[in-house]
Design a protein around this motif. Structure first.
Motif, PDB file in Angstrom:
ATOM      1  N   ARG A 105     -60.593  20.791  59.549  1.00 56.19           N
ATOM      2  CA  ARG A 105     -61.713  20.562  58.636  1.00 56.19           C
ATOM      3  C   ARG A 105     -62.596  21.807  58.593  1.00 56.19           C
ATOM      4  NH1 ARG A 105     -62.519  15.527  56.770  1.00 56.19           N
ATOM      5  NH2 ARG A 105     -61.428  13.791  57.775  1.00 56.19           N
ATOM      6  N   ALA A 106     -63.137  22.098  57.440  1.00 50.81           N
ATOM      7  CA  ALA A 106     -63.997  23.269  57.294  1.00 50.81           C
ATOM      8  C   ALA A 106     -65.307  23.066  58.051  1.00 50.81           C
ATOM      9  CB  ALA A 106     -64.286  23.529  55.816  1.00 50.81           C
ATOM     10  N   PHE A 107     -65.741  24.101  58.743  1.00 56.43           N
ATOM     11  CA  PHE A 107     -67.092  24.101  59.292  1.00 56.43           C
ATOM     12  C   PHE A 107     -68.077  24.126  58.119  1.00 56.43           C
ATOM     13  CE2 PHE A 107     -64.789  25.770  62.948  1.00 56.43           C
ATOM     14  CZ  PHE A 107     -65.432  25.156  64.008  1.00 56.43           C
ATOM     15  N   PRO A 108     -69.224  23.449  58.230  1.00 57.20           N
ATOM     16  CA  PRO A 108     -70.195  23.466  57.139  1.00 57.20           C
ATOM     17  C   PRO A 108     -70.622  24.882  56.724  1.00 57.20           C
ATOM     18  CG  PRO A 108     -70.746  21.716  58.672  1.00 57.20           C
ATOM     19  CD  PRO A 108     -69.627  22.504  59.295  1.00 57.20           C
ATOM     20  N   GLY A 109     -70.816  25.758  57.701  1.00 56.59           N
ATOM     21  CA  GLY A 109     -71.194  27.132  57.372  1.00 56.59           C
ATOM     22  C   GLY A 109     -70.096  27.866  56.627  1.00 56.59           C
ATOM     23  N   SER A 110     -68.860  27.665  57.045  1.00 58.45           N
ATOM     24  CA  SER A 110     -67.731  28.320  56.382  1.00 58.45           C
ATOM     25  C   SER A 110     -67.535  27.779  54.973  1.00 58.45           C
ATOM     26  CB  SER A 110     -66.450  28.121  57.197  1.00 58.45           C
ATOM     27  OG  SER A 110     -66.576  28.697  58.471  1.00 58.45           O
ATOM     28  N   ALA A 111     -67.695  26.468  54.824  1.00 58.31           N
ATOM     29  CA  ALA A 111     -67.546  25.871  53.494  1.00 58.31           C
ATOM     30  C   ALA A 111     -68.572  26.454  52.527  1.00 58.31           C
ATOM     31  CB  ALA A 111     -67.702  24.358  53.580  1.00 58.31           C
ATOM     32  N   ARG A 112     -69.800  26.617  53.004  1.00 52.11           N
ATOM     33  CA  ARG A 112     -70.832  27.175  52.137  1.00 52.11           C
ATOM     34  C   ARG A 112     -70.554  28.645  51.828  1.00 52.11           C
ATOM     35  NH1 ARG A 112     -73.482  25.956  47.928  1.00 52.11           N
ATOM     36  NH2 ARG A 112     -75.689  26.535  47.839  1.00 52.11           N
ATOM     37  N   LEU A 113     -70.037  29.380  52.790  1.00 53.50           N
ATOM     38  CA  LEU A 113     -69.667  30.771  52.528  1.00 53.50           C
ATOM     39  C   LEU A 113     -68.562  30.853  51.482  1.00 53.50           C
ATOM     40  CD1 LEU A 113     -69.873  32.214  56.126  1.00 53.50           C
ATOM     41  CD2 LEU A 113     -70.962  33.254  54.120  1.00 53.50           C
ATOM     42  N   MET A 114     -67.603  29.952  51.550  1.00 58.50           N
ATOM     43  CA  MET A 114     -66.544  29.927  50.550  1.00 58.50           C
ATOM     44  C   MET A 114     -67.113  29.690  49.154  1.00 58.50           C
ATOM     45  SD  MET A 114     -63.404  30.388  51.689  1.00 58.50           S
ATOM     46  CE  MET A 114     -62.529  30.504  53.252  1.00 58.50           C
ATOM     47  N   GLU A 115     -68.196  28.927  49.085  1.00 59.82           N
ATOM     48  CA  GLU A 115     -68.820  28.625  47.803  1.00 59.82           C
ATOM     49  C   GLU A 115     -69.669  29.781  47.269  1.00 59.82           C
ATOM     50  OE1 GLU A 115     -69.345  23.810  48.627  1.00 59.82           O
ATOM     51  OE2 GLU A 115     -70.980  25.201  49.073  1.00 59.82           O
ATOM     52  N   LEU A 116     -70.311  30.538  48.181  1.00 60.17           N
ATOM     53  CA  LEU A 116     -71.322  31.500  47.751  1.00 60.17           C
ATOM     54  C   LEU A 116     -70.914  32.966  47.831  1.00 60.17           C
ATOM     55  CD1 LEU A 116     -74.664  30.123  49.283  1.00 60.17           C
ATOM     56  CD2 LEU A 116     -73.723  29.749  47.000  1.00 60.17           C
ATOM     57  N   ALA A 117     -70.018  33.308  48.738  1.00 67.19           N
ATOM     58  CA  ALA A 117     -69.745  34.728  48.996  1.00 67.19           C
ATOM     59  C   ALA A 117     -69.197  35.439  47.760  1.00 67.19           C
ATOM     60  CB  ALA A 117     -68.767  34.875  50.156  1.00 67.19           C
ATOM     61  N   HIS A 118     -69.683  36.664  47.557  1.00 68.67           N
ATOM     62  CA  HIS A 118     -69.151  37.486  46.476  1.00 68.67           C
ATOM     63  C   HIS A 118     -67.704  37.890  46.749  1.00 68.67           C
ATOM     64  CE1 HIS A 118     -73.560  38.219  46.175  1.00 68.67           C
ATOM     65  NE2 HIS A 118     -73.327  38.297  44.889  1.00 68.67           N
ATOM     66  N   SER A 119     -67.391  38.052  48.029  1.00 67.09           N
ATOM     67  CA  SER A 119     -66.068  38.553  48.407  1.00 67.09           C
ATOM     68  C   SER A 119     -65.533  37.766  49.591  1.00 67.09           C
ATOM     69  CB  SER A 119     -66.163  40.045  48.774  1.00 67.09           C
ATOM     70  OG  SER A 119     -64.939  40.527  49.280  1.00 67.09           O
ATOM     71  N   LEU A 120     -64.281  37.323  49.496  1.00 60.29           N
ATOM     72  CA  LEU A 120     -63.602  36.620  50.573  1.00 60.29           C
ATOM     73  C   LEU A 120     -62.416  37.466  51.031  1.00 60.29           C
ATOM     74  CD1 LEU A 120     -63.479  33.062  48.953  1.00 60.29           C
ATOM     75  CD2 LEU A 120     -65.107  33.859  50.677  1.00 60.29           C
ATOM     76  N   GLU A 121     -62.317  37.681  52.338  1.00 55.85           N
ATOM     77  CA  GLU A 121     -61.213  38.474  52.879  1.00 55.85           C
ATOM     78  C   GLU A 121     -60.641  37.780  54.105  1.00 55.85           C
ATOM     79  OE1 GLU A 121     -60.370  42.757  55.099  1.00 55.85           O
ATOM     80  OE2 GLU A 121     -62.244  42.469  53.993  1.00 55.85           O
ATOM     81  N   GLU A 122     -59.353  37.527  54.092  1.00 57.18           N
ATOM     82  CA  GLU A 122     -58.710  36.892  55.233  1.00 57.18           C
ATOM     83  C   GLU A 122     -58.201  37.943  56.208  1.00 57.18           C
ATOM     84  OE1 GLU A 122     -55.346  33.497  56.280  1.00 57.18           O
ATOM     85  OE2 GLU A 122     -55.279  34.525  54.339  1.00 57.18           O
ATOM     86  N   LEU A 123     -58.552  37.772  57.481  1.00 55.21           N
ATOM     87  CA  LEU A 123     -58.037  38.614  58.556  1.00 55.21           C
ATOM     88  C   LEU A 123     -56.901  37.826  59.209  1.00 55.21           C
ATOM     89  CD1 LEU A 123     -61.423  39.823  60.083  1.00 55.21           C
ATOM     90  CD2 LEU A 123     -60.035  40.917  58.312  1.00 55.21           C
ATOM     91  N   LYS A 124     -55.735  38.410  59.267  1.00 54.62           N
ATOM     92  CA  LYS A 124     -54.537  37.646  59.635  1.00 54.62           C
ATOM     93  C   LYS A 124     -54.148  37.836  61.102  1.00 54.62           C
ATOM     94  CE  LYS A 124     -52.722  37.884  54.905  1.00 54.62           C
ATOM     95  NZ  LYS A 124     -53.913  38.561  54.365  1.00 54.62           N
TER      96      LYS A 124
ATOM     97  N   LEU B 176     -72.713  39.494  49.472  1.00 52.57           N
ATOM     98  CA  LEU B 176     -72.412  38.695  50.653  1.00 52.57           C
ATOM     99  C   LEU B 176     -70.899  38.630  50.800  1.00 52.57           C
ATOM    100  CD1 LEU B 176     -73.000  36.669  52.956  1.00 52.57           C
ATOM    101  CD2 LEU B 176     -73.185  34.873  51.204  1.00 52.57           C
ATOM    102  N   TYR B 177     -70.410  39.069  51.958  1.00 54.10           N
ATOM    103  CA  TYR B 177     -68.973  39.098  52.237  1.00 54.10           C
ATOM    104  C   TYR B 177     -68.654  38.077  53.323  1.00 54.10           C
ATOM    105  CZ  TYR B 177     -69.301  43.706  49.987  1.00 54.10           C
ATOM    106  OH  TYR B 177     -69.551  44.735  49.114  1.00 54.10           O
ATOM    107  N   PHE B 178     -67.550  37.350  53.158  1.00 56.74           N
ATOM    108  CA  PHE B 178     -67.063  36.464  54.208  1.00 56.74           C
ATOM    109  C   PHE B 178     -65.669  36.909  54.607  1.00 56.74           C
ATOM    110  CE2 PHE B 178     -65.539  31.943  55.428  1.00 56.74           C
ATOM    111  CZ  PHE B 178     -65.861  32.169  56.759  1.00 56.74           C
ATOM    112  N   ARG B 179     -65.554  37.370  55.833  1.00 54.22           N
ATOM    113  CA  ARG B 179     -64.276  37.810  56.377  1.00 54.22           C
ATOM    114  C   ARG B 179     -63.869  36.792  57.448  1.00 54.22           C
ATOM    115  NH1 ARG B 179     -65.823  44.328  56.459  1.00 54.22           N
ATOM    116  NH2 ARG B 179     -65.798  44.506  54.184  1.00 54.22           N
ATOM    117  N   TYR B 180     -62.810  36.055  57.154  1.00 63.02           N
ATOM    118  CA  TYR B 180     -62.461  34.908  57.985  1.00 63.02           C
ATOM    119  C   TYR B 180     -61.014  35.018  58.455  1.00 63.02           C
ATOM    120  CZ  TYR B 180     -59.958  33.277  53.850  1.00 63.02           C
ATOM    121  OH  TYR B 180     -59.099  33.189  52.789  1.00 63.02           O
TER     122      TYR B 180
END
Length: 212
Positions: free
Chosen positions: A137-156, A4-8
């Motif tokens: 404030r973090a969106f609930p969905g984003s907060a959970r992704l931050m907790e669970l995602a295998h990979s976090l990538e910031e798009l700048k 699971l990847y979160f690209r934010y």
């Protein structure tokens, strides 16, 4: 194991463009993808649209009460059936990836479903979204992704001053506002809700030092 990847990133950091490019890359290699987004994101209806003018219809919308994994399974079966019926040699007959736009609007249980799709069903999930709302404030969905995602990538992206943008400031009728509901879809309201990506310094200047 699939991940699971979160690209934010802040608004206008190219998240939808990156998602559509990822979908193109998979399909260019003869693989099948599924695209989805939360039903609450009424901007563009059932389309994913990038600022570059590229758009594409999603395969399914996810309502706030929906079981995201069950919806995925339903559309996965459709892909498998259509691919098998086509009888095209040397094509993959399963979904190679699930891509989610505006993932911050999913509820935490649906983020849990995305992890199960990756780990238990073996399908990579690429979720794109913003991390925090207009009050930082973090969106609930984003907060959970931050907790669970295998990979976090910031798009700048950049602020008006040229610094890295971190926050998403809300404007109503062209004026900055710092109170209100967490979700207000841009450009669809009678009051013309829009957003601006800002660095911390510019955000604090406009908010008078407020962070929530």
């Amino acid at each position: 194991m699939a991940k699971l990847y979160f690209r934010y990133g802040a608004m206008n950091s190219g998240k939808s463009t990156a998602l559509l490019q990822a979908a193109f890359n998979y399909e260019e290699r003869g693989q099948h993808v599924l695209l989805a987004k939360p039903e609450i994101d009424t901007k563009g209806a059932d389309q994913i649209s990038s600022r570059l003018g590229v758009e594409r219809k999603v395969d399914f919308l996810i309502g706030p009460e929906d079981d995201a994994r069950a919806l995925f399974a339903e559309h996965r079966r459709r892909v498998q059936f259509e691919a098998d019926a086509a009888l095209v040699p040397d094509t993959r007959t399963d979904v190679a990836c699930l891509l989610i736009d505006e993932a911050q609007f999913l509820v935490p249980d649906q983020i849990d479903d995305l992890l199960r799709i990756a780990v238990n069903d073996g399908i990579p999930v690429l979720a794109y979204g913003i991390r925090t709302d207009f009050q930082t404030r973090a969106f609930p969905g984003s907060a959970r992704l931050m907790e669970l995602a295998h990979s976090l990538e910031e798009l700048k992206t950049i602020c008006r001053c040229g610094s890295k943008a971190l926050f998403n400031a809300r404007l109503v009728g062209g004026r900055f506002v710092f109170d209100g509901d967490q979700v207000a879809i841009d450009e669809l309201s009678a009051d013309r809700v829009t957003y601006e990506s800002m660095c911390a310094r510019c955000y604090l200047r406009e908010s008078g030092g407020r962070l929530r």
